[in-house]
Motif scaffolding. Sequence first.
Motif, PDB file in Angstrom:
ATOM      1  N   GLY A  94       0.810  -1.063   0.130  1.00 45.48           N
ATOM      2  CA  GLY A  94       0.070   0.012  -0.056  1.00 45.48           C
ATOM      3  C   GLY A  94       0.835   1.368   0.096  1.00 45.48           C
ATOM      4  O   GLY A  94       0.407   2.392  -0.654  1.00 45.48           O
ATOM      5  N   THR A  95       1.928   1.138   0.778  1.00 50.68           N
ATOM      6  CA  THR A  95       2.664   2.472   0.736  1.00 50.68           C
ATOM      7  C   THR A  95       3.379   2.866  -0.695  1.00 50.68           C
ATOM      8  O   THR A  95       3.643   3.916  -0.812  1.00 50.68           O
ATOM      9  CB  THR A  95       3.967   2.291   1.456  1.00 50.68           C
ATOM     10  N   CYS A  96       3.351   1.822  -1.680  1.00 52.26           N
ATOM     11  CA  CYS A  96       3.842   2.059  -2.985  1.00 52.26           C
ATOM     12  C   CYS A  96       2.750   3.308  -3.752  1.00 52.26           C
ATOM     13  O   CYS A  96       3.050   3.949  -4.647  1.00 52.26           O
ATOM     14  CB  CYS A  96       3.955   0.968  -3.912  1.00 52.26           C
ATOM     15  N   LEU A  97       1.788   3.327  -3.292  1.00 53.13           N
ATOM     16  CA  LEU A  97       0.648   4.478  -3.817  1.00 53.13           C
ATOM     17  C   LEU A  97       1.026   5.757  -3.629  1.00 53.13           C
ATOM     18  O   LEU A  97       0.794   6.506  -4.697  1.00 53.13           O
ATOM     19  CB  LEU A  97      -0.620   4.239  -2.999  1.00 53.13           C
ATOM     20  N   LYS A  98       2.084   6.186  -2.517  1.00 56.36           N
ATOM     21  CA  LYS A  98       2.477   7.437  -2.587  1.00 56.36           C
ATOM     22  C   LYS A  98       3.240   7.739  -3.803  1.00 56.36           C
ATOM     23  O   LYS A  98       3.163   8.823  -4.516  1.00 56.36           O
ATOM     24  CB  LYS A  98       3.441   7.682  -1.376  1.00 56.36           C
ATOM     25  N   LEU A  99       4.202   6.991  -4.166  1.00 49.92           N
ATOM     26  CA  LEU A  99       5.095   7.337  -5.223  1.00 49.92           C
ATOM     27  C   LEU A  99       4.441   7.113  -6.494  1.00 49.92           C
ATOM     28  O   LEU A  99       4.627   8.051  -7.269  1.00 49.92           O
ATOM     29  CB  LEU A  99       6.145   6.201  -5.331  1.00 49.92           C
ATOM     30  N   LEU A 100       3.284   6.393  -6.843  1.00 50.84           N
ATOM     31  CA  LEU A 100       2.515   6.450  -8.112  1.00 50.84           C
ATOM     32  C   LEU A 100       1.865   7.786  -8.090  1.00 50.84           C
ATOM     33  O   LEU A 100       1.530   8.206  -9.405  1.00 50.84           O
ATOM     34  CB  LEU A 100       1.631   5.209  -7.826  1.00 50.84           C
ATOM     35  N   LEU A 101       0.913   7.989  -7.267  1.00 57.57           N
ATOM     36  CA  LEU A 101       0.422   9.328  -7.182  1.00 57.57           C
ATOM     37  C   LEU A 101       1.215  10.629  -7.346  1.00 57.57           C
ATOM     38  O   LEU A 101       0.993  11.458  -8.147  1.00 57.57           O
ATOM     39  CB  LEU A 101      -0.446   9.549  -5.784  1.00 57.57           C
ATOM     40  N   ASP A 102       2.275  10.649  -6.536  1.00 55.95           N
ATOM     41  CA  ASP A 102       3.212  11.780  -6.918  1.00 55.95           C
ATOM     42  C   ASP A 102       3.847  11.798  -8.482  1.00 55.95           C
ATOM     43  O   ASP A 102       4.212  12.776  -8.917  1.00 55.95           O
ATOM     44  CB  ASP A 102       4.379  11.536  -5.936  1.00 55.95           C
ATOM     45  N   ALA A 103       4.097  10.506  -8.765  1.00 58.87           N
ATOM     46  CA  ALA A 103       4.734  10.378 -10.264  1.00 58.87           C
ATOM     47  C   ALA A 103       4.008  10.851 -11.213  1.00 58.87           C
ATOM     48  O   ALA A 103       3.971  11.481 -12.243  1.00 58.87           O
ATOM     49  CB  ALA A 103       5.322   9.060 -10.640  1.00 58.87           C
ATOM     50  N   ALA A 104       2.462  10.421 -11.162  1.00 57.64           N
ATOM     51  CA  ALA A 104       1.460  10.857 -11.982  1.00 57.64           C
ATOM     52  C   ALA A 104       1.230  12.181 -11.946  1.00 57.64           C
ATOM     53  O   ALA A 104       0.857  12.944 -12.908  1.00 57.64           O
ATOM     54  CB  ALA A 104       0.107  10.194 -11.900  1.00 57.64           C
ATOM     55  N   GLU A 105       1.359  12.903 -10.735  1.00 53.54           N
ATOM     56  CA  GLU A 105       1.112  14.310 -10.496  1.00 53.54           C
ATOM     57  C   GLU A 105       2.348  15.041 -11.319  1.00 53.54           C
ATOM     58  O   GLU A 105       2.149  16.034 -11.868  1.00 53.54           O
ATOM     59  CB  GLU A 105       1.130  14.663  -9.149  1.00 53.54           C
ATOM     60  N   PHE A 106       3.592  14.571 -11.075  1.00 52.66           N
ATOM     61  CA  PHE A 106       4.785  14.924 -11.808  1.00 52.66           C
ATOM     62  C   PHE A 106       4.374  15.111 -13.283  1.00 52.66           C
ATOM     63  O   PHE A 106       4.768  15.994 -13.991  1.00 52.66           O
ATOM     64  CB  PHE A 106       5.956  14.249 -11.539  1.00 52.66           C
ATOM     65  N   GLY A 107       4.021  13.818 -14.020  1.00 49.50           N
ATOM     66  CA  GLY A 107       3.804  13.810 -15.237  1.00 49.50           C
ATOM     67  C   GLY A 107       2.826  14.702 -15.756  1.00 49.50           C
ATOM     68  O   GLY A 107       2.938  15.332 -17.055  1.00 49.50           O
ATOM     69  N   VAL A 108       1.611  15.191 -15.043  1.00 44.23           N
ATOM     70  CA  VAL A 108       0.684  16.041 -15.473  1.00 44.23           C
ATOM     71  C   VAL A 108       1.141  17.439 -15.520  1.00 44.23           C
ATOM     72  O   VAL A 108       1.023  18.023 -16.402  1.00 44.23           O
ATOM     73  CB  VAL A 108      -0.535  16.152 -14.362  1.00 44.23           C
ATOM     74  N   ARG A 109       2.041  17.775 -14.476  1.00 48.12           N
ATOM     75  CA  ARG A 109       2.594  19.011 -14.228  1.00 48.12           C
ATOM     76  C   ARG A 109       3.571  19.443 -15.425  1.00 48.12           C
ATOM     77  O   ARG A 109       3.779  20.422 -15.879  1.00 48.12           O
ATOM     78  CB  ARG A 109       3.230  19.327 -13.100  1.00 48.12           C
TER      79      ARG A 109
END
Length: 170
Positions: A94-109
């Motif tokens: 479950g803690t990998c979700l932090k990395l996935l969300l932050d990486a997706a937000e990075f891609g969007v930005r």
Amino acid sequence: MHEPDFNTRFRLAWKFADSWQFANRTTARLLPSLLRWMRNEDPRLQRMVSQAVSKMLCHEDADLRNATIQAAERVAFDLRCPRPLLFEVGMGKGTCLKLLLDAAEFGVRQGDFRFRVHGAAGRRLHLQRNFDQHAIMGEIILYRMLYLTGPTLGVRVPAAQRQVTGTGCY
């Protein structure tokens, strides 16, 4: 990494990805340089190395999982990050979700929609695999809702409300 012949490199990468014996402390120590190396490699090699990362994230040793997440963080915030890596991070706890969300937000930005899509596929898989950790993942999503923007947030809210996969959490 240093083998000049592609076929030999591919066979070595396949053996590395196929066996659980390589999910150990030595791999965890060498993983940052291996992930940096694979950014510019053939997609077939990227896939193999990413599968080895998946094995490390599924290991019962928390130290190996944490070292793998830290190594992936060093590469995930680069638009040249191998897409299979983002998908395989979704195989972790479950803690990998932090990395996935932050990486997706990075891609969007950064304006890279495909980068965000690969992260979204990993997050969907993540919710479907980790039933026992939905409470932790719900807290991670709730905290990150404060700074997530449009597309990333638009995918997360319906998934968290079980509107997309049927396996979200409230």
